[in-house]
Design a protein around this motif. Structure first.
Motif, short mmCIF file in Angstrom:
data_model
loop_
_atom_site.label_atom_id
_atom_site.label_comp_id
_atom_site.label_asym_id
_atom_site.label_seq_id
_atom_site.Cartn_x
_atom_site.Cartn_y
_atom_site.Cartn_z
N HIS B 7 75.46 71.06 60.28
CA HIS B 7 76.09 70.99 58.96
C HIS B 7 76.76 72.32 58.62
O HIS B 7 76.18 73.37 58.86
N VAL B 8 77.95 72.23 58.03
CA VAL B 8 78.63 73.45 57.58
C VAL B 8 78.84 73.36 56.06
O VAL B 8 79.32 72.34 55.56
N VAL B 9 78.45 74.41 55.36
CA VAL B 9 78.65 74.46 53.90
C VAL B 9 79.45 75.71 53.56
O VAL B 9 79.07 76.83 53.96
N LEU B 10 80.56 75.55 52.85
CA LEU B 10 81.36 76.69 52.41
C LEU B 10 80.93 77.12 51.01
O LEU B 10 80.63 76.26 50.18
N VAL B 11 80.92 78.40 50.75
CA VAL B 11 80.70 78.89 49.39
C VAL B 11 82.01 79.53 48.93
O VAL B 11 82.48 80.49 49.53
N LEU B 12 82.61 78.95 47.90
CA LEU B 12 83.95 79.35 47.47
C LEU B 12 83.98 79.71 45.98
O LEU B 12 83.14 79.26 45.21
N SER B 13 84.98 80.51 45.62
CA SER B 13 85.31 80.70 44.22
C SER B 13 86.69 81.33 44.16
O SER B 13 87.02 82.17 44.99
N GLY B 14 87.49 80.93 43.21
CA GLY B 14 88.78 81.59 43.06
C GLY B 14 88.59 83.02 42.59
O GLY B 14 89.38 83.90 42.88
#
Lengths: 314, 257
Positions: B7-14
């Motif tokens: 499983h791959v989980v991205l952690v993002l925020s502008g």
């Protein structure tokens, strides 16, 4: 292939042509004088010259930098711009928002619904006060949900346009708000600003924690490598005073001595600390003036204005 | 690419400075704590924070036949970490690179790290919607990616950038697992009065407008901030805290329990 500047007249013979600046199509082109001088080599040189020409009347260019995001670069830029415009009402100031993917200045300066207009002499910036104007990519987006999903070269093109095509008029100081990091936006703006007349300098913003200082040290290394004079470092979000019991807390504790210790270590000037004041965040969200914020913040801002004024004049 | 990763989980925020790296490291530690084999990849090349936050600055990455060997946080080898921070000689060194070079580095991180078998790979990103994000998104077309956890604070200036990140995910078909609202409210340690320094409830309203789940609202807790540099999960250090409770919920959501 002939190189044609983006703002050239229709029928431009191209920068390499012996007719550059002399062809009939060149009459009325904003680049005519540069092209006819024969000083133009490549497109990059041409761009740098266009920037230098456009910013001839802009005396001092100050980059507001930080390696770290969310430390208050835009907030500080907005506060500094308003304080400068207020304190030196006979001078003119501009703010250029170089954060292409996350522009915050239109909201913070209370002009997020404005639009920029193009005229014969370039883009007209948006005026916040009689002596304070702003340019940001935020003005070019049709909706706040619009994302600018661009790789570096396209961002660089935008920055080149901002630097060469905004009709600022005569400015004493142009403040430039930047995104976090040491990449395309920073390299491009610095390389375009280098050949301009007048002065260039940087103010660095950090918060007290080590995780921020860590990235900020990298930004200082960047400035030193690029030979950009650093006016100093501002520490933001330093102390929080509870509105109810008036006691202070360190929300982002300076376990490693904070900005002051880092300044000593990196041999740069410490310009002062700004408190974590909920009123400041509210004013940023509403875009109103910063009247009524904590006295300690106003004192620090005023000192930094004086610092810029003396940097400009010496 | 990432053949051994389930499983791959991205952690993002502008927006920058909203807590992406803190949440990435705590997610990784929490998943490790509940028994998974976890990897954490830091693709913030200009401002890598993961090595500092996990207290593993100065560790070295070396080459083996299968590629770069990531740094393990302890001898159990259940959390593997890769960051450009491990490749810099001096912690003050700046990585002054334009987009194409950053893209090449990230491709190398995704292709050439010998992760071994992983249940979860968490990818911590820099703010924005530019080279790093476009590259990861392109690579995620070749890999099964569970989706993105988006981090925000409650201020309008942060929410505005986060809306752009949501648009980015929608345009590039990245599934959004949900939104985490961070730094919402600070409880004064002297009088227990709660101040919403960075405003409040903005995250909840954005989640409902954008039609994405709100995974939780995390308070400003200096005790969590103090875990920086310690490689300790909130589950073991502060099991009774609100932050720990919310991380349990986020983990349940990610692991579909």
């Amino acid at each position: 292939m002939a190189t044609v500047p983006e703002n050239a007249s229709h029928g431009c013979p191209g920068l390499e042509s012996t007719d550059a600046g002399r062809a009939s199509a060149c009459a009325g082109c904003p680049n005519q004088s540069i092209c006819s001088s024969g000083a133009v080599g490549s497109q990059e040189d041409a761009a740098a010259q266009l920037v230098a020409e456009r910013l001839k009347e802009v005396h001092t260019k100050i980059l507001v930098l930080s390696g770290k995001g969310g430390v208050g670069k835009s907030t500080f830029t907005a506060m500094l711009a308003r304080t400068l415009a207020d304190k030196y009402s006979e001078q003119n100031f501009g703010v250029l928002d170089l954060d292409i993917c996350g522009p915050s200045q239109p909201r913070m300066l209370g002009v997020q619904d404005e639009q920029v207009h193009q005229s014969g002499s370039g883009w007209s910036p948006v005026y916040i006060e009689d002596n304070l104007s702003l340019m940001s990519i935020g003005f070019l987006l049709s909706s706040p949900d619009d994302a600018i999903i661009w790789r570096g070269p396209k961002k660089n093109g935008m920055i080149r346009q901002f630097l060469s095509e905004v009709d600022w008029g005569t400015l004493d100081v142009l403040l430039m708000d930047t995104p976090p990091g040491t990449s395309d936006e920073h390299l491009s703006s610095v390389s375009y600003l280098k050949p301009t007349t007048g002065k260039v300098g940087a103010i660095i913003v950090t918060t007290p924690q080590e995780v921020s200082l860590l990235d900020v040290r990298k930004e200082i290394s960047f400035c030193k490598k690029m030979k950009i004079p650093i006016l100093g470092v501002v520490e933001n979000m330093a102390i929080f005073e509870c509105g109810k019991c008036k006691k202070s807390s360190e929300i982002f504790p300076a376990k490693t001595g904070g900005a002051k210790a880092m300044c000593k270590e990196m041999e740069v000037e410490f310009l002062g600390s700004l408190p974590l004041d909920p009123l400041i965040t509210q004013k940023c969200d509403s875009g109103s003036t910063f009247a009524g914020i904590k006295e300690s913040a106003l004192v620090v801002l005023s000192q930094i204005c004086e610092k810029i004024e003396s940097y400009k004049n010496n | 690419m990432l053949n051994n990763v389930k499983h791959v989980v991205l952690v993002l925020s502008g927006k920058g400075g909203v807590g992406k790296s803190t949440i990435s490291t705590q997610l990784a530690l929490a998943l490790k704590e509940v028994g998974y084999q976890v990897g954490l990849l830091d693709i913030d090349l200009c401002g890598p924070s993961v090595p500092y936050l996990l207290g593993i600055e100065g560790s070295e990455v070396y080459q083996c036949e299968g590629g770069w060997v990531p740094v393990y946080t302890d001898s159990t080898k259940r959390l593997a970490v890769m960051s450009i921070g491990f490749l810099l000689k001096n912690r003050n060194d700046a990585v002054i690179w334009r987009g194409p070079k950053k893209t090449a580095m990230i491709r190398q991180f995704l292709n050439d790290v010998a992760w071994e078998e992983l249940d979860y790979l968490i990818i911590d990103t820099p703010p924005g919607t530019s080279d790093e994000h476009i590259t990861v998104m392109e690579c995620m077309r070749e890999v099964k990616c569970d989706g993105a956890v988006i981090v925000t604070t409650s201020q309008k200036v942060a929410l505005e950038d986060v809306r752009k990140e949501i648009t980015f995910c929608k345009k590039t078909n990245i599934n959004i697992i949900g939104l985490v609202e961070n730094m919402s409210g600070f409880v004064c340690p002297h009088c227990d009065d709660c101040t919403n320094i960075f405003s409040s409830e903005g995250g909840a309203s954005l989640a409902s407008v954008a039609g994405i789940p709100l995974l939780g609202t995390l308070p400003i807790d200096p005790k969590v901030g103090e875990l920086a540099g310690k490689c300790t999960s909130v589950f073991s250090a502060l099991p009774e805290s609100r932050t720990a409770k919310i991380f349990h919920e986020i983990i349940d959501r990610i692991t579909n329990k």
